[in-house]
Scaffold this motif. Structure first.
Motif, PDB file in Angstrom:
ATOM      1  N   ASN A  46      62.434  66.248  51.128  1.00 14.98           N
ATOM      2  CA  ASN A  46      61.266  65.607  51.723  1.00 14.98           C
ATOM      3  C   ASN A  46      60.622  64.705  50.684  1.00 14.98           C
ATOM      4  O   ASN A  46      60.717  64.963  49.476  1.00 14.98           O
ATOM      5  CB  ASN A  46      60.236  66.638  52.200  1.00 14.98           C
ATOM      6  CG  ASN A  46      60.791  67.572  53.258  1.00 14.98           C
ATOM      7  OD1 ASN A  46      61.734  67.230  53.962  1.00 14.98           O
ATOM      8  ND2 ASN A  46      60.216  68.749  53.363  1.00 14.98           N
ATOM      9  N   LEU A  47      59.949  63.662  51.144  1.00 16.24           N
ATOM     10  CA  LEU A  47      59.267  62.737  50.239  1.00 16.24           C
ATOM     11  C   LEU A  47      57.763  62.797  50.473  1.00 16.24           C
ATOM     12  O   LEU A  47      57.307  62.887  51.621  1.00 16.24           O
ATOM     13  CB  LEU A  47      59.776  61.312  50.452  1.00 16.24           C
ATOM     14  CG  LEU A  47      59.128  60.241  49.566  1.00 16.24           C
ATOM     15  CD1 LEU A  47      60.175  59.286  49.018  1.00 16.24           C
ATOM     16  CD2 LEU A  47      58.046  59.467  50.328  1.00 16.24           C
ATOM     17  N   TYR A  48      57.007  62.729  49.366  1.00 15.13           N
ATOM     18  CA  TYR A  48      55.547  62.778  49.426  1.00 15.13           C
ATOM     19  C   TYR A  48      54.998  61.561  48.682  1.00 15.13           C
ATOM     20  O   TYR A  48      55.262  61.382  47.491  1.00 15.13           O
ATOM     21  CB  TYR A  48      55.027  64.067  48.790  1.00 15.13           C
ATOM     22  CG  TYR A  48      55.500  65.310  49.518  1.00 15.13           C
ATOM     23  CD1 TYR A  48      54.696  65.940  50.459  1.00 15.13           C
ATOM     24  CD2 TYR A  48      56.773  65.829  49.281  1.00 15.13           C
ATOM     25  CE1 TYR A  48      55.141  67.067  51.139  1.00 15.13           C
ATOM     26  CE2 TYR A  48      57.225  66.951  49.958  1.00 15.13           C
ATOM     27  CZ  TYR A  48      56.402  67.563  50.885  1.00 15.13           C
ATOM     28  OH  TYR A  48      56.846  68.669  51.564  1.00 15.13           O
ATOM     29  N   LEU A  49      54.230  60.745  49.396  1.00 20.95           N
ATOM     30  CA  LEU A  49      53.629  59.532  48.835  1.00 20.95           C
ATOM     31  C   LEU A  49      52.115  59.677  48.927  1.00 20.95           C
ATOM     32  O   LEU A  49      51.549  59.750  50.022  1.00 20.95           O
ATOM     33  CB  LEU A  49      54.113  58.304  49.616  1.00 20.95           C
ATOM     34  CG  LEU A  49      53.543  56.948  49.207  1.00 20.95           C
ATOM     35  CD1 LEU A  49      53.890  56.632  47.753  1.00 20.95           C
ATOM     36  CD2 LEU A  49      54.075  55.853  50.129  1.00 20.95           C
ATOM     37  N   THR A  50      51.458  59.724  47.754  1.00 23.52           N
ATOM     38  CA  THR A  50      50.028  60.021  47.683  1.00 23.52           C
ATOM     39  C   THR A  50      49.304  58.918  46.923  1.00 23.52           C
ATOM     40  O   THR A  50      49.744  58.532  45.829  1.00 23.52           O
ATOM     41  CB  THR A  50      49.794  61.365  46.955  1.00 23.52           C
ATOM     42  OG1 THR A  50      50.537  62.395  47.606  1.00 23.52           O
ATOM     43  CG2 THR A  50      48.318  61.735  46.950  1.00 23.52           C
ATOM     44  N   PRO A  51      48.192  58.395  47.454  1.00 20.22           N
ATOM     45  CA  PRO A  51      47.430  57.387  46.699  1.00 20.22           C
ATOM     46  C   PRO A  51      46.733  58.016  45.496  1.00 20.22           C
ATOM     47  O   PRO A  51      46.497  59.231  45.463  1.00 20.22           O
ATOM     48  CB  PRO A  51      46.416  56.865  47.726  1.00 20.22           C
ATOM     49  CG  PRO A  51      46.270  57.964  48.717  1.00 20.22           C
ATOM     50  CD  PRO A  51      47.602  58.658  48.775  1.00 20.22           C
TER      51      PRO A  51
END
Length: 394
Positions: free
Chosen positions: A129-134
């Motif tokens: 899974n991929l997690y993209l967080t500002p």
């Protein structure tokens, strides 16, 4: 040991694989420092992720958005039929939401290759899974996972906090209940930078915050190993097929308050003792392996091209990574099983078949020995190409 699990060894290098298996697996976290120039840091690009989110038709929960401080519901970024709206996803992301792409291995060939190789080497199911967080945001409050995870930081930085955990080795699929389980004292705090890796065993509570102005992106590889409890249940199921006493019903009235508890305990103990005596690893492992083969994530790039490419004595081949291939003798024939698909071969080709499936690095027809003439070798290699066991090196 690194020869058996080279992909896992590469993820945790320079740490020793043996040390990891003896001291960290299912026990303690492991932090691998990274550098931006490492291959791990280029596992997937931000541009590729942007394209996944904006040029494909996505559905929830394949894509989701979470925020630890402002709860987000699927209705906030989907229509009435779970279709994801990229405009609303972008707005939530700009407001501090973490974008999750589940099953990233279905969309990224490079991630698929990594997951497939891990599965084939370890014989466990894996998912990326991929997690993209500002920057400055947090996706989840402190929690634990019911499977072991290996995190690979790709872009930006994330501060991870680990806590003393009241739950050790949760069952498969056991959902975390924030109301019932609170984190203990903080036991570690570490910064994950591009190319860095963090292993977190299942049951260990953790949370993370993106720490700088730019976004943080990491890939989480979940490893779903078979449990001993599942081995015992498989043993029970196998033995129940041949033991009528295990299939028998409880005596009528067994659950009444006036039932003979001592007799029921004795009957149960007798069955358990007989089951223990009958349990054999060799009876259970084929059933578990069949489950693994059924769900193994194959990675077969070039298979269609190989199917129509002419081959000659000068063609260069390579053993295909990420496949589970085994050869067994069945009477006077060989059985080749590749990711659960079995084919029968003449026993005479055993040396060449074994050579092709175990050869390290590229090889040509001549490298397989002289047990067959050239047309026979080409036929064997064409069949192996069709089974996905080898590929044409390009």
């Amino acid at each position: 040991m690194s020869e058996r699990f080279p992909t896992l060894a590469g993820l945790i290098a320079p740490h020793s694989l043996q040390h990891f298996l003896e001291h960290h697996w299912e026990r303690e976290h492991l932090h691998v420092l990274g550098r931006p120039d490492e291959a791990r840091a280029s596992l997937v690009s931000l541009e590729a992720v942007d394209a996944m989110l904006t040029t494909r038709v996505n559905r929830h929960p394949d894509v989701s958005v979470v925020n630890a401080t402002h709860p987000v519901e699927p209705e906030d970024y989907t229509d009435g039929e779970d279709l994801v709206d990229p405009i609303r996803v972008a707005r939530l992301f700009a407001a501090g939401g973490t974008i999750i792409i589940n099953n990233l291995d279905q969309y990224s060939p490079r991630v698929r290759a990594l997951v497939s190789q891990l599965e084939a080497e370890l014989r466990v199911h894996a998912q990326a899974n991929l997690y993209l967080t500002p920057g400055g945001a947090q996706g989840f409050a402190a929690h634990y996972d019911s499977h072991d995870v290996i995190l690979v930081q790709v872009i930006g930085q994330k501060q991870w906090r680990l806590y003393d955990s009241p739950k050790g080795l949760p069952m498969r699929g056991e959902r975390f209940d924030p109301a019932a389980t609170k984190p203990g004292e903080r036991t570690a705090e570490l910064l994950l930078q591009p190319g860095g890796v963090l292993y977190i065993p299942r049951g260990l509570m953790h949370d993370a915050v993106a720490v700088d102005d730019g976004p943080s992106m990491h890939v989480t590889i979940g490893l779903h190993a078979f449990r001993w409890s599942e081995v015992l249940l498989e043993s029970l199921a196998a033995q129940a097929i041949v033991d009528p006493d295990l299939r028998a019903g409880l005596p009528l009235g067994a659950l009444r308050s006036d039932a003979s508890v001592d007799a029921l305990r004795e009957a149960m103990r007798a069955r358990v003792d007989r089951l223990i005596d009958a349990m054999r690893w060799d009876d259970v492992s084929p059933r578990l392996l069949a489950q693994f083969d059924r769900d193994h994530k194959e990675h077969l790039p070039g298979l269609m091209i190989d199917a129509v490419t002419p081959i000659t004595a000068e063609t260069v081949f390579a053993r295909r990574g990420g496949v589970h291939a085994e050869v067994a003798l069945d009477g006077e024939a060989l059985v080749l099983t590749v990711d659960g698909r079995s084919t029968r071969w003449p026993a005479a080709v055993a040396p060449m078949l074994t050579a092709a499936l175990t050869h390290e690095g590229p090889f040509r027809m001549a490298d397989l020995g002289d047990d067959l003439d050239d047309p026979g070798k080409l036929t064997l290699l064409r069949r192996l190409l069709g089974e996905g066991a080898v590929s044409i090196a390009r």
